[in-house]
Design a protein around this motif. Structure first.
Motif, PDB file in Angstrom:
ATOM      1  N   ARG A 116       0.840  -1.200   0.000  1.00 26.55           N
ATOM      2  CA  ARG A 116       0.000   0.000   0.000  1.00 26.55           C
ATOM      3  C   ARG A 116       0.870   1.243   0.000  1.00 26.55           C
ATOM      4  O   ARG A 116       1.856   1.330   0.732  1.00 26.55           O
ATOM      5  CB  ARG A 116      -0.892  -0.024   1.235  1.00 26.55           C
ATOM      6  N   CYS A 117       0.498   2.236  -0.804  1.00 22.69           N
ATOM      7  CA  CYS A 117       1.259   3.480  -0.923  1.00 22.69           C
ATOM      8  C   CYS A 117       0.418   4.654  -0.437  1.00 22.69           C
ATOM      9  O   CYS A 117      -0.765   4.768  -0.770  1.00 22.69           O
ATOM     10  CB  CYS A 117       1.672   3.699  -2.381  1.00 22.69           C
ATOM     11  N   LEU A 118       1.050   5.527   0.332  1.00 24.42           N
ATOM     12  CA  LEU A 118       0.407   6.756   0.803  1.00 24.42           C
ATOM     13  C   LEU A 118       1.244   7.936   0.340  1.00 24.42           C
ATOM     14  O   LEU A 118       2.412   8.054   0.719  1.00 24.42           O
ATOM     15  CB  LEU A 118       0.302   6.769   2.333  1.00 24.42           C
ATOM     16  N   PRO A 119       0.681   8.819  -0.498  1.00 24.95           N
ATOM     17  CA  PRO A 119       1.426  10.023  -0.888  1.00 24.95           C
ATOM     18  C   PRO A 119       1.408  11.024   0.268  1.00 24.95           C
ATOM     19  O   PRO A 119       0.406  11.168   0.957  1.00 24.95           O
ATOM     20  CB  PRO A 119       0.639  10.555  -2.087  1.00 24.95           C
ATOM     21  N   VAL A 120       2.529  11.698   0.474  1.00 27.60           N
ATOM     22  CA  VAL A 120       2.661  12.657   1.569  1.00 27.60           C
ATOM     23  C   VAL A 120       2.950  14.032   0.960  1.00 27.60           C
ATOM     24  O   VAL A 120       3.969  14.222   0.296  1.00 27.60           O
ATOM     25  CB  VAL A 120       3.788  12.242   2.537  1.00 27.60           C
ATOM     26  N   ALA A 121       2.049  14.969   1.195  1.00 30.05           N
ATOM     27  CA  ALA A 121       2.173  16.324   0.643  1.00 30.05           C
ATOM     28  C   ALA A 121       3.474  16.989   1.081  1.00 30.05           C
ATOM     29  O   ALA A 121       4.035  16.659   2.128  1.00 30.05           O
ATOM     30  CB  ALA A 121       0.974  17.165   1.075  1.00 30.05           C
ATOM     31  N   ALA A 122       3.926  17.947   0.293  1.00 28.79           N
ATOM     32  CA  ALA A 122       5.220  18.603   0.499  1.00 28.79           C
ATOM     33  C   ALA A 122       5.356  19.312   1.842  1.00 28.79           C
ATOM     34  O   ALA A 122       6.458  19.558   2.301  1.00 28.79           O
ATOM     35  CB  ALA A 122       5.481  19.579  -0.635  1.00 28.79           C
ATOM     36  N   THR A 123       4.250  19.639   2.497  1.00 24.44           N
ATOM     37  CA  THR A 123       4.314  20.350   3.784  1.00 24.44           C
ATOM     38  C   THR A 123       3.534  19.630   4.879  1.00 24.44           C
ATOM     39  O   THR A 123       3.157  20.242   5.875  1.00 24.44           O
ATOM     40  CB  THR A 123       3.774  21.776   3.636  1.00 24.44           C
ATOM     41  N   TYR A 124       3.303  18.335   4.733  1.00 26.30           N
ATOM     42  CA  TYR A 124       2.466  17.579   5.675  1.00 26.30           C
ATOM     43  C   TYR A 124       3.146  17.376   7.023  1.00 26.30           C
ATOM     44  O   TYR A 124       4.337  17.049   7.094  1.00 26.30           O
ATOM     45  CB  TYR A 124       2.120  16.210   5.086  1.00 26.30           C
ATOM     46  N   SER A 125       2.387  17.555   8.085  1.00 22.47           N
ATOM     47  CA  SER A 125       2.773  17.160   9.443  1.00 22.47           C
ATOM     48  C   SER A 125       1.549  16.509  10.052  1.00 22.47           C
ATOM     49  O   SER A 125       0.500  17.146  10.154  1.00 22.47           O
ATOM     50  CB  SER A 125       3.160  18.365  10.298  1.00 22.47           C
ATOM     51  N   GLY A 126       1.663  15.243  10.431  1.00 24.03           N
ATOM     52  CA  GLY A 126       0.514  14.591  11.051  1.00 24.03           C
ATOM     53  C   GLY A 126       0.710  13.114  11.247  1.00 24.03           C
ATOM     54  O   GLY A 126       1.767  12.544  10.945  1.00 24.03           O
ATOM     55  N   ASN A 127      -0.324  12.502  11.755  1.00 27.84           N
ATOM     56  CA  ASN A 127      -0.309  11.074  12.063  1.00 27.84           C
ATOM     57  C   ASN A 127      -0.712  10.259  10.837  1.00 27.84           C
ATOM     58  O   ASN A 127      -1.372  10.763   9.938  1.00 27.84           O
ATOM     59  CB  ASN A 127      -1.266  10.788  13.223  1.00 27.84           C
ATOM     60  N   VAL A 128      -0.314   8.985  10.827  1.00 27.00           N
ATOM     61  CA  VAL A 128      -0.712   8.088   9.739  1.00 27.00           C
ATOM     62  C   VAL A 128      -1.769   7.093  10.216  1.00 27.00           C
ATOM     63  O   VAL A 128      -2.205   6.247   9.446  1.00 27.00           O
ATOM     64  CB  VAL A 128       0.504   7.334   9.140  1.00 27.00           C
ATOM     65  N   THR A 129      -2.211   7.244  11.452  1.00 26.40           N
ATOM     66  CA  THR A 129      -3.199   6.324  12.018  1.00 26.40           C
ATOM     67  C   THR A 129      -4.507   6.347  11.235  1.00 26.40           C
ATOM     68  O   THR A 129      -5.117   5.306  11.018  1.00 26.40           O
ATOM     69  CB  THR A 129      -3.469   6.676  13.498  1.00 26.40           C
TER      70      THR A 129
END
Length: 146
Positions: A115-128
């Motif tokens: 499974r792939c999750l894209p992460v935005a260029a300025t993201y800060s947060g949980n992956v839960t």
């Protein structure tokens, strides 16, 4: 001003200025970083609340954190990692901060599989909330494959 409030204020000011308080951080490298495959692992004393959060992720880094809200051990990536096992970070990520300025992708399998999750260029947060808590095994710059 109490000593703990002073330490917190100093840590906040240093983080806002983009500085690292070396007396409060201890770098640990499990593998020699290179330009292609670099990583830095850092731990801080529990009493340093600000430095236990996302503020530990320096500019230009893609950071993974052991616990939610940027707490616990952290690793900063500068390039693709087909496995996080060599960093002792396999399947323990609960939060992410991207200060790299580019989209990154995290994967539930080694070598950019699963499974792939894209992460935005300025993201800060949980992956839960994405069902990937303690499942991330590899990461690299760029979008998820179509």
């Amino acid at each position: 001003m109490s000593a703990s409030k002073f330490r917190m204020t100093a840590a906040c000011m240093a983080a806002a200025a983009g500085l690292t308080l070396t007396a409060l951080t201890v770098p640990v490298a499990s593998a020699a970083p290179s330009a292609k495959n670099a990583a830095v692992v850092a731990t801080v004393p529990a009493h340093t609340e600000v430095l236990r959060s996302y503020a530990r992720c320096g500019a230009g880094n893609f950071c993974l954190f052991e616990h939610i809200n940027g707490t616990g051990r952290a690793v900063g990536l500068h390039g693709a990692r087909g496995t996080l096992g060599s960093l002792k970070f396999d399947k323990i990520t609960s939060s992410i901060r991207n200060r790299n300025g580019k989209i990154w992708s995290v994967y539930s399998g080694t070598n950019f599989t699963g499974r792939c999750l894209p992460v935005a260029a300025t993201y800060s947060g949980n992956v839960t909330q994405y069902g990937l808590n303690d499942h991330i095994r590899s990461a690299r710059p760029g979008r998820c494959p179509a």
